[in-house]
Design an enzyme around this catalytic site. Structure first.
Site, PDB file in Angstrom:
ATOM      1  N   GLU A 131       0.794  -1.227   0.000  1.00 56.40           N
ATOM      2  CA  GLU A 131       0.000   0.000   0.000  1.00 56.40           C
ATOM      3  C   GLU A 131       0.830   1.282   0.000  1.00 56.40           C
ATOM      4  O   GLU A 131       0.402   2.293  -0.552  1.00 56.40           O
ATOM      5  CB  GLU A 131      -0.928   0.006   1.223  1.00 56.40           C
ATOM      6  CG  GLU A 131      -1.963  -1.098   1.237  1.00 56.40           C
ATOM      7  CD  GLU A 131      -2.987  -0.955   0.125  1.00 56.40           C
ATOM      8  OE1 GLU A 131      -3.365   0.187  -0.186  1.00 56.40           O
ATOM      9  OE2 GLU A 131      -3.386  -1.980  -0.443  1.00 56.40           O
ATOM     10  N   SER A 152     -50.246 -24.120  42.935  1.00 58.34           N
ATOM     11  CA  SER A 152     -49.882 -24.154  44.354  1.00 58.34           C
ATOM     12  C   SER A 152     -48.561 -23.468  44.668  1.00 58.34           C
ATOM     13  O   SER A 152     -48.178 -23.375  45.834  1.00 58.34           O
ATOM     14  CB  SER A 152     -49.830 -25.600  44.842  1.00 58.34           C
ATOM     15  OG  SER A 152     -51.131 -26.134  44.889  1.00 58.34           O
TER      16      SER A 152
END
Length: 846
Positions: free
Chosen positions: A87, A467
């Site tokens: 690059e 319950s």
């Protein structure tokens, strides 16, 4: 000659000044649009939110961009060399723009007519990536040049390079070399080979076109260019070039390295983060969220629920194949076609799709998703009698052909290399465990598999509790003159409702009535009519007020007598939180899932600060096991409504301190309820005969006495519950169908399995309790059994089991606990029983 030299010098000076003027003009022209480049010194890279367990295992990752920020010293030199060679080979020599590179690119363009060579430096790319768009215009290029020069004045070369290598897009939502190494190779960047490094370094030119997963041939060609440039720059030898250039392309997609798959927990954390900070901050600032669950306990929670739902499903029969790939009169598919089809199918939890390719008398051959081939033996399929409906199953199969056809695609699970026939459960469930001392969620699963259904039943499914409500009714009774030794009449209620013209006959289940019964025993045996009689003594509104103390919303509590039998609809997390009050001495703690949050650099930005139960307050205890420590997590619930919509600055953040949780019932009341719940597990004896509580299976499975719990089953067994307590953890399990009309039904005896598979009706003690037991076996395995912690306000006396009065020394006596001032004082032999009038409808909740 001199004359022409002077003219040439003048022309050169003219063009130089003109160039300078042009540059100055361009600068002042674009200056109003140039960004404040100083912000780059404090830039925060967009990194995803990560969710961890309390012991640091990655649970999930959220965010559009995957990025693993790295310091420049953490990036291998070979990776840096690869990028620079490809690059910007003169990166450390130029001031942000490269005149030589520009001239070289111009010459190539003039000679070929094509822009074959780029002239942008790495600094220019940083300028473009942080401050500009990718539009190809002259003005953007001019801005890019000036920004690049300014960046070089503000930052060092290494700082600029680090920004570039962390910011650059590299395909598959990966940004920066750290994320690319993980996405393409499942590795840390330091573990990459030269060939893999060159592939990544070649991606910036065109991440989609050169992607090694999507276009391996293009990636290989680009890799060769990168390696050639590294060779030319002297970074690698000819031998290294040859070896890397001939290496195969090995990239494949790797998701985030999830160590603990707990998507229901992750989703809860994600939603809370968004409420706290908003989506932008939550998803893009690299927050590391540490939840309250640890790896072992969360795994145990999920496994317990999955195993329990599969066990229920097997009891009720085999519903057939997922799909039949070919019929009897059709040719069988080729092996590769079968595997391709299997690979396209989803999978859930431990279940994988498989295709039957051969059937013998008592075994079948299958191909399994993932490339495994094997045999399902008779012992691993003989459970599969036909499902008729929720209450009926067909006869036990005698041969494999009674179960399978060739081409059937079925569910299997693999255990110890064995392939076992399975199916995706129709029934749903939830299991949640919290620390009773501070509300920290220790384990949570909202269903069989998050991919099957994202509906979190642990926090969102409001179901009738049956319950499971009774301990809170009994707690209210203790505050209204009752004791564990008080006798209440366990006999049928038949009250005519003149307004509706009907009689309400609440029933026990089973329909057994013991007559006068002590309160402790009535709760342990889950006596419905006793619960109704207690309600009538207390009053409906006082009971609702008492239930609200445990965190239940009054709007969820019906104002009629059915409330005593469990008609309120509540979530498993709400129920577990209420049971924590009984377990911790009466303190209302709040459940929470996030323990702490760190920013992307590991700095603390949030620390939960809980309200804590005060177990060891001096006024509460007279004895405790000093050798055992309760498992306290010093974190707390977050009130997200008061949080700012931004992440706190770590340098100024000061964590809040925990406070004592509000005490909503007395320590004496909580202790007595723990005693009654203990009897619900361990039962008791009368006249030398043992009786069981409804949670008796937990006693034989866990073999420890510091536990207690309560079953719950609703009308027609549509919901099955078990909530249980220990000093270390409180957990609630629920099983039912998402379709409220379906019942859990009945499982007849499977002749192939005999006693290996339970048969009968589906109730809280048989359907939900096994999940609770499986979790607690793991959770409590390394924790010492604790002695009772007895409040100072409690006394104990010997009573006669039949009358509840003081014992005269007979063999039918036991020690009972009372809040001081409520203990019996009489040795009368006559029976003193509390009777209450009854009242309206037909209800079987128990």
């Amino acid at each position: 000659m001199w004359k022409w030299l002077k003219r040439l010098l003048f022309v050169a000076m003219f063009f130089a000044f003109a160039g300078i003027a042009a540059i100055a003009g361009m600068y002042y022209y674009v200056k109003p649009d140039l960004p404040d480049v100083k912000s780059i010194k404090t830039v925060q890279l967009q990194t995803p939110m990560k969710v961890f367990s309390s012991d640091g295992e990655l649970i999930s990752q959220f965010g559009e961009k995957r990025r693993i920020p790295l310091e420049i010293q953490d990036i291998p030199a070979q990776m840096i060399d690869a990028f620079l060679a490809t690059e910007d080979s003169r990166y450390y020599q130029h001031p942000g723009i490269d005149p030589i590179g520009i001239v070289r690119a111009a010459i190539v363009y003039l000679s070929s007519g094509q822009a074959k060579q780029g002239a942008s430096t790495i600094t220019q790319q940083v300028a473009r990536n942080f401050f500009l768009t990718r539009e190809k215009t002259l003005i953007r290029k001019i801005k890019e040049v000036f920004i690049a020069i300014h960046i070089e004045q503000l930052l060092t070369k290494d700082e600029i390079l680090a920004l570039y290598l962390n910011k650059i897009p590299l395909g598959y939502r990966s940004y920066g070399v750290g994320a690319a190494a993980q996405v393409y190779y499942g590795k840390d960047v330091s573990e990459l080979t030269l060939a893999q490094t060159a592939v990544i370094a070649g991606l910036p030119k065109a991440p989609s076109k050169l992607n090694p997963i999507y276009s391996p041939e293009n990636a290989k060609a680009r890799r060769s260019i990168v390696l050639q440039r590294m060779l030319e720059e002297g970074h690698i030898s000819k031998a290294e070039f040859e070896q890397a250039n001939n290496a195969p392309i090995t990239a494949k997609y790797h998701g985030a390295e999830i160590a603990l798959s707990a998507p229901f927990v992750a989703e809860m954390a994600r939603q809370q983060l968004i409420e706290m900070y908003g989506e932008e901050a939550a998803y893009n600032q690299g927050l590391n969220v540490y939840t309250t669950v640890n790896f072992k306990d969360q795994q145990a929670t999920q496994q317990a629920l999955m195993d329990n739902l599969q066990a229920y499903d097997r009891r009720h029969g085999y519903r057939g194949p997922i799909e039949q790939l070919w019929q009897k009169d059709e040719a069988a598919w080729a092996m590769q076609k079968i595997y391709d089809h299997l690979d396209s199918q989803p999978y859930y939890g431990p279940l994988r799709p498989a295709v039957v390719t051969k059937i013998d008398k008592k075994e079948v051959e299958v191909l399994v998703q993932g490339g495994k081939a094997g045999i399902i033996a008779w012992e691993d399929m003989q459970w599969a009698r036909r499902f008729v409906n929720d209450k009926r199953q067909g006869p036990a199969p005698k041969k494999a052909a009674s179960i399978f056809n060739l081409g059937d695609m079925v569910w299997v699970r693999i255990e110890d290399e064995k392939i076992i026939l399975a199916q995706l459960p129709d029934a749903a469930g939830a299991l949640v465990a919290i620390n009773p001392l501070d509300g920290a969620i220790q384990g949570l699963s909202g269903g069989f598999d998050f991919k099957q259904s994202k509906f979190n039943r642990a926090t969102m499914a409001k179901r009738q509790v049956g319950s499971n409500i009774k301990p809170f009714v009994y707690s209210a009774a203790l505050e209204n003159g009752f004791t564990l030794g008080t006798l209440v009449n366990d006999s049928p209620i038949n009250h005519w409702d003149t307004g509706q013209g009907i009689a309400w006959r609440p029933k026990n289940s089973p329909a057994v009535y013991d007559g006068p019964i002590r309160v402790r025993v009535a709760l342990a045996k889950s006596k419905n009519v006793v619960s109704v009689r207690l309600l009538r003594s207390i009053g409906i509104q006082p009971l609702i007020d008492h239930l609200a103390k445990f965190g239940f919303s009054k709007k969820d509590l019906p104002e009629n007598e059915s409330i005593a039998l469990g008609t309120p609809s509540l979530t498993p997390l709400e129920v577990a939180t209420a049971y924590a009050v009984l377990a911790n001495g009466g303190y209302k703690v709040s459940p929470y899932i996030i323990a702490k949050i760190e920013d992307a650099y590991g700095n603390l930005v949030y620390q939960a600060a809980p309200d804590l139960a005060c177990i060891n307050c001096p006024d509460n205890l007279v004895q405790s096991d000093e050798n055992s420590e309760l498992d306290v997590i010093e974190t707390a619930v977050l009130d997200v409504s008061e949080q700012p919509k931004s992440v706190p600055d770590a340098s100024t953040y000061v964590p809040e301190k925990s406070k004592t949780a509000p005490q909503v019932i007395s320590s004496a009341n909580a202790f007595l309820m723990r005693e009654a719940l203990n009897s619900g597990v361990w039962g008791g004896s009368s006249h030398g005969k043992h009786w069981n509580g409804t949670g008796w299976r937990a006693a034989s499975a866990l073999k420890r006495h510091d536990i207690g719990g309560k079953t719950g089953t609703t009308n027609d067994s549509k919901d099955a519950w078990f909530s249980g307590i220990s000093p270390y953890s409180v957990a609630t399990a629920w099983v039912g169908f998402d379709n409220h009309a379906r019942t859990l039904g009945y499982a007849s005896r499977n002749a192939n399995l005999g006693n290996k598979q339970r048969s009968g009706g589906e109730f809280g003690g048989s359907t939900a309790l096994p999940a609770w037991i499986a979790f607690m076996k793991v959770y409590l395995a390394d924790k010492e059994e604790q002695d009772k912690q007895i409040p100072r306000t409690i006394t104990k006396v010997a009573i006669d089991k039949e009358t509840g009065l003081l014992s005269n020394g007979s063999g039918n006596s036991r020690t009972e606990y009372y809040e001081k001032g409520t203990e019996p004082t009489s040795y009368q032999s006559e029976l003193e029983t509390n009777f209450f009038e009854s009242g309206g409808g037909d209800d079987e909740l128990f």
